[in-house]
Design a protein around this motif. Sequence first.
Motif, PDB file in Angstrom:
ATOM      1  N   SER A 152       0.838  -1.206   0.000  1.00 56.19           N
ATOM      2  CA  SER A 152       0.000   0.000   0.000  1.00 56.19           C
ATOM      3  C   SER A 152       0.860   1.237   0.000  1.00 56.19           C
ATOM      4  O   SER A 152       0.539   2.233  -0.657  1.00 56.19           O
ATOM      5  CB  SER A 152      -0.908   0.021   1.228  1.00 56.19           C
ATOM      6  OG  SER A 152      -1.783  -1.064   1.200  1.00 56.19           O
ATOM      7  N   ASP A 206      -6.001  -0.907  -4.543  1.00 58.18           N
ATOM      8  CA  ASP A 206      -5.437  -1.403  -3.293  1.00 58.18           C
ATOM      9  C   ASP A 206      -6.353  -2.468  -2.702  1.00 58.18           C
ATOM     10  O   ASP A 206      -7.340  -2.159  -2.046  1.00 58.18           O
ATOM     11  CB  ASP A 206      -5.244  -0.259  -2.298  1.00 58.18           C
ATOM     12  CG  ASP A 206      -4.372  -0.679  -1.122  1.00 58.18           C
ATOM     13  OD1 ASP A 206      -4.072  -1.878  -1.014  1.00 58.18           O
ATOM     14  OD2 ASP A 206      -4.003   0.193  -0.320  1.00 58.18           O
ATOM     15  N   GLU A 207      -6.040  -3.703  -2.937  1.00 54.42           N
ATOM     16  CA  GLU A 207      -6.822  -4.841  -2.454  1.00 54.42           C
ATOM     17  C   GLU A 207      -8.321  -4.612  -2.620  1.00 54.42           C
ATOM     18  O   GLU A 207      -9.082  -4.709  -1.657  1.00 54.42           O
ATOM     19  CB  GLU A 207      -6.512  -5.109  -0.973  1.00 54.42           C
ATOM     20  CG  GLU A 207      -5.023  -5.092  -0.701  1.00 54.42           C
ATOM     21  CD  GLU A 207      -4.600  -6.114   0.325  1.00 54.42           C
ATOM     22  OE1 GLU A 207      -5.448  -6.941   0.728  1.00 54.42           O
ATOM     23  OE2 GLU A 207      -3.421  -6.115   0.694  1.00 54.42           O
TER      24      GLU A 207
HETATM   25 MG   LIG Z   1      -2.290  -2.603   2.422  1.00 53.82          MG
END
Ligand SMILES: [Mg+2]
Lengths: 392, 304, 312
Positions: free
Chosen positions: A58, A173-174
Motif C-alpha cells: 500500500s 489497493d486490495e
Molecule cells: Mg495494504
Amino acid sequence: MAPEGLFLPGEEVIMASVKVEKLEKVYPNGFKALHGIDLQIADGEFMVVVGPSGCAKSTLLRLIAGLEEVTSGTITIGDRVVNDLDPKDRRIAMVFQNYALYPHMTAYENMAFALKLAKLPRAEIDARVREAAAKLEIEGLLDRKPKDMSGGQRQRVAVGRAIVRKPDVFLFDEPLSNLDAKLRVSMRARLVQLHRELKAGGQRAAMVYVTHDQVEAMTMGDRITVMKDGRIMQTDTPMALYERPANKFVAGFIGSPAMNIHRAGLKRIGDQVVVAVSGQEWALAPAQAARVLASWPADGEEVWFGIRPDSIDLAGPGGEQAGLCGEISLVERTGGEAYCYFRVNGDEYVARLEGSRAGQLQPGDVGQFRVKVDEGHVFSGAGGTNISLPAV
Amino acid sequence: MFKTGRRGVGQVSARGNLLLNLFLFLLSAACVYPLLFVLMISLSSNESIAANGYRLWPGQFSFGAYQYMFTIGQQIITSYGVTIVVTVAGTVLSVLITSLYAYAIARDDFRYRKFFTYLAIIPLLFSGGLVPFYMVSTQLLHFRNSLLGLIMPLAFNSFFIMILRTYFRAGNIKPLIEAAKIDGAGEFRIFFRIVLPLSLPGVATIALFSAFAYWGDWYNALLFIDQPSLTPVQAMLMNIQSNLQFIIQNSTNLSAQAFDLLRNMPTDAARMAVVILATVPIILAYPFFQRYFIRGLTVGGVKD
Amino acid sequence: MSVRATGGWRLRKNTAFLLMVLPGFIWLVLLKYLPMGGIVLAFKNFHFARGGFWQSLWESSWCGLQNFEFLFASQNAWIITRNTILYNLVFIVTGTILALAIAVALSELLNRRLAKLYQTCLFFPYFLSWVVVGYLLLGFLSFDKGAVNGMLGQFGWQPVQWYDQPGVWPYILSFINLWKNAGYNAVIYLAAIMGIDRQYYEAAEIDGAGKWQQTIYVTLPHLYKLIIVMVLLAVGRIFSADFGLFYQVPLNSGALYPTTDVIDTYVFRSLMYTGDIGMTTAAGLYQSVVGFILIMLVNKVIKKYDRESAMF
Ligand SMILES: [Mg+2]
Ligand SMILES: Nc1ncnc2c1ncn2[C@@H]1O[C@H](COP(=O)(O)OP(=O)(O)O)[C@@H](O)[C@H]1O
C-alpha cells in the motif's frame, strides 16, 4: 534507453507508463517502509504487486498516488516526474480497499465528483458516467447511496469512479478483499475483462493492482511483482514466477499448495551433483547440475531444496526413479485432484495427485512417491537465491 | 403458587422497579416544578398575589402580565431581537471558526498541528484572569456597548475543538479525504463538501451547545453592555430584578393609556412572565436536541 | 537523480491548513494570550490617569508583590478561598453520589420510555441560565410572597428574610448546585453504564447475585475508573467557582457575602466597584496559578492511575 523486461507476449517494446526508481519511504515515526524500489510498468500493462501483509504494498501505491510524500527516489508517470505533483495532477485514479465512496452522495454523484471538480461540461460528465455505468452494469444503481448497496455493487461503483476519469494509471489497493469468496472470483474475471476492453477501446491505461492473495496475482496479472519487507523479490510473468522463482521466498509464496522446501546438503561426485534431503540422495539432471556448479556454495554449507507438489506423484510399479516413502498424515480431496500430505524423516511434504490416482489412500498408510528431481530448485542457504535457475 | 416477584433475567423486581420509579419521579418533579410554579405566578392577577403571595394555583388567573409586556414592553422586543441576532450570528461564527480549527489540527499531514493543538489547550489550564481580559476587551477590542462584546467571547471554545476533533479523526473519514484528493478536491473543498457533511452530528452538537450558550448568556452583557438597545434577554431579566422600569424606559411614546398601565403594573407577575418568555425557546428546543447534547458530553478528550 | 519533496510543495500543502486555523488563532491571541500578558497589572501600582488605559499602564510604577501582600493582609483572601474550596468539596461529594444514584436508577428502570422521560426532566435544569434559576428560587424565598414563607405562615411561624441569613446559604447553594447539575453528571455516568457488556450481569445472575449485588459488584466496579477521573478533574477545578451560581442565585445580596462570596465573585465586584485594578488582578492571578498547579498535579495522578483518561 529501452526498458528491460518489458517484452510482453505478442507486443512490441513500449514506453513505461509508470517508472519508479530507487524509491525509499521513511514514515515520520522513523519506520523505513520501502528500501529503494525499482519498478517499471508499461502502458496498458496489468501489473500485480503481491506480498504478505505489511510488506509496504500500500505504501508503494500511495506514493505513486501522491497520498504520501516520497522520502527519496523518483516516480515518473508518462514522461513527467510526479514527486511534487498533487494527486489530482498525476493522471491517476485509485480504487480503495474499503471503496471510500462518499456516503452522502449517490453513485452518480460519486462518479461525477472528480469530473465536476475538473470543470468538465455537464453533458460530457453525464456521458462518461453513463458509459462507465453501462460497462459495469450499474445503471440501475446510479441514484442510490452507498449504504443502500451491497458490497459488490459498491465495489463496482468505486471502479466506475476510477474509470470515468480516463486516467493513465489505475491504482487498486486490495479492492476485492472485502468481498465474499465467490464474488471475489467473479469480480476478478470482470476486472481483467474490463482492462482488456479499455485497451481495446484505445485507453491504454496501466493498472497497478495490489493484493496479498497470490491466486489473485497469478490469475490477473500480465506481470507480477513480489514484495517482502519493503523490497522487491522478483518481477515477472505469472508462469515465469511459478517455474523460475528467483529465490526461496518467491518459490514459497507463489503457488498453492506451497512448494515443499527443506534443508538439504550438496555433494559433488565428479560431474554429478547429488542433493541430500530428507534422508534421500538424488542426482540432479546434468543441466541443472552445471548451473549449481557455477554458483557452488562454500563447502559444507547447507542449502534448500524445493520441489512443487505437482512434481511429486505416486510411484508406479517401476520404482527406478528418485523416490520418497512416508506415512500419510492427511489427504484433501477436492474432486478433480487430491493433496496428499506425508512425512519423511521429519520433513513434511505435500503432493498433488490426480483425483483418480489418489484412490483409497488413507491417513496412516505408507505411501511410495516418485519425485521429478529435474523440476526441483536449489536455493542457497544464506540468501535463499535460486542457484539452479537457468540464466535468462 | 403465584407469580409475583419473579423477575426476568437481569431485571429489577417489580417492587424494586416501583421504588426506582418513586425516586426518579420525585427528583424529576423537583426539576420541573419550579418552572411550573413561576409560570403560574406569571398567570396570577395582581390582587391574588397581593392577597396570597405566590401560589401554584392562583386565586385569580390573569393574562395581564403578558398583555402588559406586549403593549408597552418595547424593551422586550428589542432584547429578543438582540438575543436572536447574537445567537444566530454567534452560532454560525463559532461553528465556522471552531470546526475549521478542529479540522486542521485533526489532519495528520498538517505540519504544525501539535503547535496549534497546544495553543488551543493551554487556555483551558491557565488564564490571565478576569481583569486583564476585561481590560483587553474594553480598551483594545472596544467590546463596551458593542454586539461584538456579546458575540466574540463565546465564538471559540477549546472544548468544542476537542469534541469536533474526535469526529474529524473518525476512521471512516480518512480514506474519503484521500479519495477526494485523488478526485482533485482542494483542502477547503474537501472540508466543506466531504468532511463537514459527514461530521454533521458532531457539528450539530457544537452548534447546539453554542446556540444554548449564546441564548443563556448574561455574563458578557454584565461586563460590557449598559445600553438598553443592546441588552439581551437574559441581561434584561437581570436588570428588572431591581427595577421593572427598565422595560419601559426605552419606550419612546408613552401615551396616557400607557401611563395608566404603568400605574397598575402587575410587577411580580410581569417579572415572572419575562422569565417564562426567556425560557420558552429552550423548553421547546431542548427535548428534540437532547441526544446531541448527550453525545457531545460523551465524546472527546483533550488528549492526542 | 533523486528528487526530494521540495519545500514549496510542503508549504503549499500547509497553507490551506494555516488559513483554516487563522481565525481561531487570532481569537486565541486576542482573547486568551494577550490577557495572559495582562497579568503584569498584578505587579503594578495601576491608576487610571489621563491619556487612557495604555498610557496609564505604561506610566504606572512597578510595585513587586505589594498587591499580593495587600490582598492576603485583608480578611477577604481567607474567606473567599475557604468558601471556594468548601463549596467545591461539598459539590463534588454530593454531586457524585446523587449523579451515580440517578444513573443507576435510570439504567435499571424496566420501562425505557419512562426512563427517557425522567432523564429529560433531570437534564433540563442544566439548560436554564443562572439568572432564570435566581428567579425560580425567588419564587420560593421571596420575603413577602415566597412559597416558603407562605407555608411557614400557615403553621403560624414568622416569615424569614432569607436573603439576609448568611447561615442558611451554604445549604441553599449546595442544593441548587445539585438541582442544576446532577442530571448532567448522571448522563455521563449513564452512558458508561450502558456501555457495560450485558454478559457480566447474566454471569452474576447465574452466580445468584441479586439486583442490588449486581449494582455493587458489576456496575460500580465498571464505573470506578470514570468516577475517579471525574472526581479528580473536579478537584483540579476546586479553586474556581461557578460565577453564576454565587452571583445570580443569592441576588448579589451584600448581607450574604460572608458565606456566598467566592474568588470569582470577589474579583468581579472588585473590578466593577472598587477600581483597585492591581489588587484585583493579583487575586485573579492567585486563582489562576493555584488552579494551574492543581490541574497539573491532578493530571499527573490520573496519568499514573489510568493513562487513557489523562487530559494531555
Ligand atoms: Mg495494504
Ligand atoms: N503512516 C504510517 N506511519 C508509520 N508506519 C506506517 C504507516 N503506514 C504504514 N506503516 C508501516 O509500513 C509498513 C507497510 O505498510 P503497508 O504499506 O500498509 O503494508 P501492506 O499494504 O503491504 O500491508 C507496515 O509495517 C506498517 O506498519
